[in-house]
Design a protein around this motif. Structure first.
Motif, short mmCIF file in Angstrom:
data_model
loop_
_atom_site.label_atom_id
_atom_site.label_comp_id
_atom_site.label_asym_id
_atom_site.label_seq_id
_atom_site.Cartn_x
_atom_site.Cartn_y
_atom_site.Cartn_z
N PHE A 85 30.63 47.49 -12.11
CA PHE A 85 30.74 48.71 -11.31
C PHE A 85 30.04 49.88 -11.99
CE2 PHE A 85 34.37 46.21 -9.81
CZ PHE A 85 34.16 46.28 -8.44
N GLN A 86 29.35 50.66 -11.18
CA GLN A 86 28.66 51.86 -11.64
C GLN A 86 28.90 52.99 -10.64
OE1 GLN A 86 27.00 51.92 -14.58
NE2 GLN A 86 27.58 49.77 -14.83
N LEU A 107 37.37 50.78 13.45
CA LEU A 107 37.24 51.41 12.14
C LEU A 107 36.58 50.47 11.15
CD1 LEU A 107 40.79 53.04 11.72
CD2 LEU A 107 38.74 54.02 12.78
N HIS A 108 35.89 51.06 10.18
CA HIS A 108 35.43 50.31 9.03
C HIS A 108 35.62 51.17 7.79
CE1 HIS A 108 31.69 52.57 9.90
NE2 HIS A 108 31.49 52.48 8.60
N LEU A 109 35.60 50.53 6.65
CA LEU A 109 35.81 51.21 5.36
C LEU A 109 34.48 51.39 4.66
CD1 LEU A 109 37.74 52.12 2.99
CD2 LEU A 109 37.55 49.75 2.19
N VAL A 110 34.27 52.59 4.14
CA VAL A 110 33.18 52.84 3.20
C VAL A 110 33.85 53.12 1.86
CG1 VAL A 110 31.23 54.32 2.59
CG2 VAL A 110 31.69 53.77 5.01
N LEU A 111 33.53 52.30 0.88
CA LEU A 111 34.12 52.39 -0.46
C LEU A 111 33.03 52.79 -1.44
CD1 LEU A 111 36.63 51.69 -2.31
CD2 LEU A 111 35.49 49.51 -2.66
N ASP A 112 33.20 53.95 -2.07
CA ASP A 112 32.24 54.45 -3.04
C ASP A 112 32.85 54.42 -4.44
OD1 ASP A 112 30.28 55.23 -1.06
OD2 ASP A 112 31.55 56.95 -0.61
N ILE A 113 32.09 53.96 -5.41
CA ILE A 113 32.53 54.00 -6.80
C ILE A 113 32.20 55.38 -7.34
CG2 ILE A 113 32.35 52.94 -9.09
CD1 ILE A 113 33.53 51.11 -6.80
N VAL A 114 33.24 56.12 -7.71
CA VAL A 114 33.09 57.49 -8.17
C VAL A 114 32.96 57.56 -9.69
CG1 VAL A 114 34.20 59.76 -8.21
CG2 VAL A 114 34.36 58.33 -6.17
N GLY A 115 33.72 56.71 -10.38
CA GLY A 115 33.68 56.73 -11.84
C GLY A 115 34.30 55.49 -12.43
N THR A 116 34.01 55.30 -13.71
CA THR A 116 34.59 54.18 -14.45
C THR A 116 35.07 54.71 -15.80
OG1 THR A 116 32.48 53.58 -15.47
CG2 THR A 116 33.03 52.51 -13.39
N SER A 117 36.13 54.10 -16.31
CA SER A 117 36.66 54.47 -17.62
C SER A 117 37.07 53.20 -18.35
CB SER A 117 37.86 55.40 -17.45
OG SER A 117 38.45 55.67 -18.70
N ALA A 118 36.34 52.89 -19.41
CA ALA A 118 36.62 51.67 -20.17
C ALA A 118 37.95 51.74 -20.88
CB ALA A 118 35.49 51.41 -21.17
N GLY A 119 38.38 52.92 -21.27
CA GLY A 119 39.64 53.07 -22.00
C GLY A 119 39.61 52.32 -23.32
N THR A 120 40.77 52.02 -23.84
CA THR A 120 40.85 51.34 -25.13
C THR A 120 41.20 49.86 -25.02
OG1 THR A 120 43.17 52.00 -25.35
CG2 THR A 120 41.53 53.48 -26.33
N SER A 121 41.56 49.43 -23.84
CA SER A 121 41.94 48.03 -23.63
C SER A 121 40.70 47.13 -23.63
CB SER A 121 42.67 47.88 -22.30
OG SER A 121 42.86 46.51 -21.97
N GLN A 122 40.82 45.99 -24.27
CA GLN A 122 39.74 45.00 -24.20
C GLN A 122 39.86 44.16 -22.93
OE1 GLN A 122 39.70 42.72 -27.81
NE2 GLN A 122 38.95 44.45 -29.03
N ARG A 123 40.99 44.26 -22.27
CA ARG A 123 41.27 43.42 -21.10
C ARG A 123 40.89 44.07 -19.78
NH1 ARG A 123 46.03 42.70 -17.85
NH2 ARG A 123 45.96 40.65 -16.90
N VAL A 124 41.15 45.38 -19.62
CA VAL A 124 40.93 46.05 -18.34
C VAL A 124 40.29 47.41 -18.51
CG1 VAL A 124 42.87 44.90 -17.17
CG2 VAL A 124 43.25 47.09 -18.34
N GLY A 125 39.66 47.87 -17.44
CA GLY A 125 39.14 49.23 -17.36
C GLY A 125 39.51 49.81 -16.01
#
Length: 157
Positions: free
Chosen positions: A9-10, A101-119
């Motif tokens: 994701f970007q 109806l339909h959905l428009v999904l925009d990626i606004v931001g990402t945050s890796a955080g400190t977890s190696q498992r999830v962001g």
């Protein structure tokens, strides 16, 4: 589409679902599930006397549809861990029986955080009707697995 993971994701990416036409049955079933039988949803005579002249589908049904349409995209199918928030949700226009109806999904931001498992992924979700009007608009943050998690599990999902 296949599942995407945190690294896929970007900000600036956009995804769109297919459309879904809403029916009388959708309104009735949601009234039954939610227990919300407000006359604007359930009483056609009452609703005829309102500014819209007809019954409206529940605003919260729009939220439920947005999450369902997000699932239909398939991009979070195997990678989502948890929805963290639903915020700044706006009910811009009414939803009527017969609207598609339909959905428009925009990626606004990402945050890796400190977890190696999830962001964390910040997403903007817009529900758009057949006329191109945004009827609902809001943000939702979600935790998504990182690819390192797959390598540790020995998976190639």
């Amino acid at each position: 589409m296949t599942s995407l993971y945190f690294e896929d994701f970007q900000p600036g990416q956009s995804f769109q679902s297919s459309g879904r036409t809403l029916t009388e049955a959708d309104l009735t079933m949601f009234s039954m599930i939610s227990g919300d039988w407000n006359p604007i949803h359930a009483d056609s005579v009452y609703a005829a006397g309102t500014r819209y002249g007809q019954r409206l589908l529940h605003g919260t049904l729009g939220i439920a549809l947005a999450t369902g349409m997000m699932h239909e995209l398939g991009i979070f199918h195997k990678s989502v861990v948890a929805m963290l928030s639903l915020k700044e949700w706006k009910f811009e226009k009414p939803i009527f029986i017969g609207d598609t109806l339909h959905l428009v999904l925009d990626i606004v931001g990402t945050s890796a955080g400190t977890s190696q498992r999830v962001g964390a992924i910040d997403r903007r979700m817009r529900m758009v009707n057949q006329h191109g009007d945004v009827v609902q608009d809001g943000h939702s943050e979600v935790l998504v697995l990182k690819k390192a998690t797959l390598a540790k599990a020995g998976s190639t999902a």
